[in-house]
Design an enzyme around this catalytic site. Structure first.
Site, PDB file in Angstrom:
ATOM      1  N   GLU A  15     -11.027   0.656  -3.978  1.00 37.05           N
ATOM      2  CA  GLU A  15     -10.659   1.207  -2.619  1.00 37.05           C
ATOM      3  C   GLU A  15      -9.398   1.706  -2.603  1.00 37.05           C
ATOM      4  O   GLU A  15      -8.853   2.048  -3.726  1.00 37.05           O
ATOM      5  CB  GLU A  15     -10.253  -0.088  -1.489  1.00 37.05           C
ATOM      6  N   ASP A  17       0.928  -1.197   0.019  1.00 35.38           N
ATOM      7  CA  ASP A  17      -0.033   0.200  -0.038  1.00 35.38           C
ATOM      8  C   ASP A  17       0.910   1.318  -0.104  1.00 35.38           C
ATOM      9  O   ASP A  17       0.685   2.172   0.758  1.00 35.38           O
ATOM     10  CB  ASP A  17      -1.025   0.151   1.311  1.00 35.38           C
TER      11      ASP A  17
END
Length: 525
Positions: free
Chosen positions: A194, A26
């Site tokens: 997301e 991420d």
């Protein structure tokens, strides 16, 4: 005699992917002048939210963690792969701002804001944003100076989500104004849209989203609008980057969760995550790693790695090389504090390790907490960053009673790890015991008597074969057993992290016995 002529430094280089190997998922990147800063997820590990610095997007050096004080927030008792999810890093108003979500915290959960004047320095205590639902927050500053918070929230139990946006006052730490839903995914029935990030380019607001879940079907999708609040037009070429169509046997899988950055010369790049499975069956012990891709703009849309459309082993970067000094593969534990490569599990509420009590050694107290619990055991570990590696430690440890144990561990989660520990046997001698924990059950694989004095403990991995060895500190370590390392992967155990290798001590009863580690060496093979 003619004066020497300076040879100009090259202004292009090839980045070898991944640029951050090992468990670094991420990624979020921001640029300040000619400096680039990166944050990645850390889940249940402490210190949390590791930060890296680069001058060329290729070479990254660790500079610390945004969460490095127990009083900042509580990771106590958090489940495996809970804790600190995808953060987003920005430089706004002369300060560094970081937004993140604490997921499934025992004491508190939700989205929070951290600030710092120097990303390598002290970060603030969290300012909680209770009105920000969901996870994967990100900040966006519009051309008029207004600041907005994006996030993701689940709308159905089957993983369907929506991306929302709302203005935020960073100085007061409050959301303001009306909420707007921007996007629900590029594909029909999209799952887990997301990780949103917004950018301005070519008269449009570009929304870059991760989609498809973070495993094999992960992807990068894009939508755009002429208005901040939408409506957003779906890119007809979505997904703009994915490896899902390349098959389970491709050497790089799960590509997604991209953040874009623009260089001073106007070139665009993306930092994103992907995994490198090996050993058959999609087992990626190194977890999700940080990769680099080029980004070009065609017909008003971003194109990732033009000409290939996939992550490349080597990515051409239009910046002069700026390598950092290579890290020493050996930690002699002679610094005043542990280096940034080391982590603990969850928030430590009491000191269990010391570099000062016996100079030149890492001393561990023997805690009753174990690696099998959702707690903070006496474990100090670092990421496995190479498929083939060796790690060894020198241990001075004389257990006073059976059950007092210390040594080396390869750890994935409480139900899946391998321990090579020194213990006291019933007859009063010392032994080394190799124990494999799979699916929450322990199996002793081998035992060996040990002579008096310090010992050498080692693990060498060649692919999915992890061979553990032990012997006297002044001699070579002899193999004790080989373990199938596929148990140390998310494919087998679930979750979002990667394998750690580290030092561990425990005892089921109160004791004054201590475990002293003289050195730890980690190196690729």
């Amino acid at each position: 005699m003619a004066a020497p002529v300076d040879t100009p430094r090259p202004h292009h280089q090839d980045a070898r992917n991944p640029v951050l190997p090992g468990f670094h998922p991420d990624p979020s990147v921001c640029r300040v002048g000619e400096d680039y800063y990166l944050v990645t997820s850390s889940f249940e590990y402490f210190p949390g939210l590791p930060l890296h610095h680069s001058r060329d997007l290729v070479h990254w050096r660790p500079i610390g963690h945004a969460v490095d004080r127990p009083e900042q927030l509580a990771l106590d008792g958090v489940r495996p792969s809970g804790g600190l999810y995808a953060a987003s890093l920005h430089h706004i108003g002369g300060r560094f701002r970081l937004v993140c979500t604490l997921v499934d915290g025992v004491r508190r959960s939700g989205t929070f804001l951290l600030t710092a004047d120097d990303p390598a320095g002290r970060w603030s205590d969290p300012v909680w944003l209770p009105e920000a639902p969901g996870f994967d927050p990100s900040l966006f500053v519009d051309d008029d100076g207004s600041t907005h918070l994006l996030g993701t929230r689940q709308t159905h139990r089957d993983g369907r989500t929506e991306i929302w946006l709302r203005a935020v006052d960073l100085d007061r730490g409050v959301l303001t104004g009306e909420e707007h839903v921007l996007f629900r995914g590029a594909l029909v029935g999209a799952r887990w849209a997301e990780g949103p990030h917004l950018y301005r380019h070519g008269g449009y607001y570009h929304l870059v989203v991760a989609e498809g879940g973070t495993e094999h079907d992960h992807a990068v999708t894009v939508a755009r609008s002429t208005r901040l609040t939408g409506p957003y037009e779906n890119n007809p070429r979505n997904p703009v980057l994915t490896h899902r169509h390349l098959g389970l046997g491709h050497p790089v899988t799960g590509a997604g969760h991209a953040d874009l950055v623009r260089t001073p010369a106007g070139d665009w790049y993306a930092l994103l995550l992907a995994s490198r499975p090996y050993g058959g069956g999609g087992h990626a012990n190194l977890g999700r790693e940080t990769f680099l891709a080029r980004v070009a703009w065609e017909d008003g849309w971003p194109v990732f790695n033009p000409g290939s459309g996939r992550l490349e082993e080597a990515t051409r970067v239009a910046l002069p090389p700026h390598p950092w000094p290579a890290a020493d593969p050996v930690d002699h534990f002679d610094a005043p504090a542990l280096g940034p490569e080391w982590n603990l599990l969850r928030t430590p509420r009491a000191a269990f390790h010391s570099l000062a009590e016996r100079p030149g050694h890492l001393r561990l107290r023997l805690l009753p907490q174990t690696l099998a619990e959702h707690d903070t055991p006496a474990f100090v570990g670092r990421r496995q960053q190479h498929r083939d590696f060796t790690a060894e430690a020198l241990l001075d440890f004389d257990p006073a009673a059976p059950g007092e144990q210390a040594g080396l561990a390869a750890f994935y989660d409480p139900g899946h790890h391998v321990r090579l520990l020194v213990d006291r046997d019933a007859a009063g001698g010392r032994l080394a015991r190799l124990t494999v924990r799979e699916g929450g059950r322990d199996t002793v694989r081998a035992e060996r008597p040990l002579p008096a004095g310090p010992v050498r403990l080692a693990v060498t991995a060649r692919g999915q074969d992890y061979t553990f060895a032990c012997g006297p500190a002044d001699g070579a370590a002899a193999a004790l057993g080989t373990v199938d390392g596929r148990i140390l992967s998310s494919r087998h155990a679930g979750g979002f992290t990667g394998t750690y290798v580290g030092l561990y001590a425990t005892a089921p009863h109160p004791t004054t016995t201590r475990a002293d580690f003289d050195l730890f060496r980690y190196a690729s093979l």
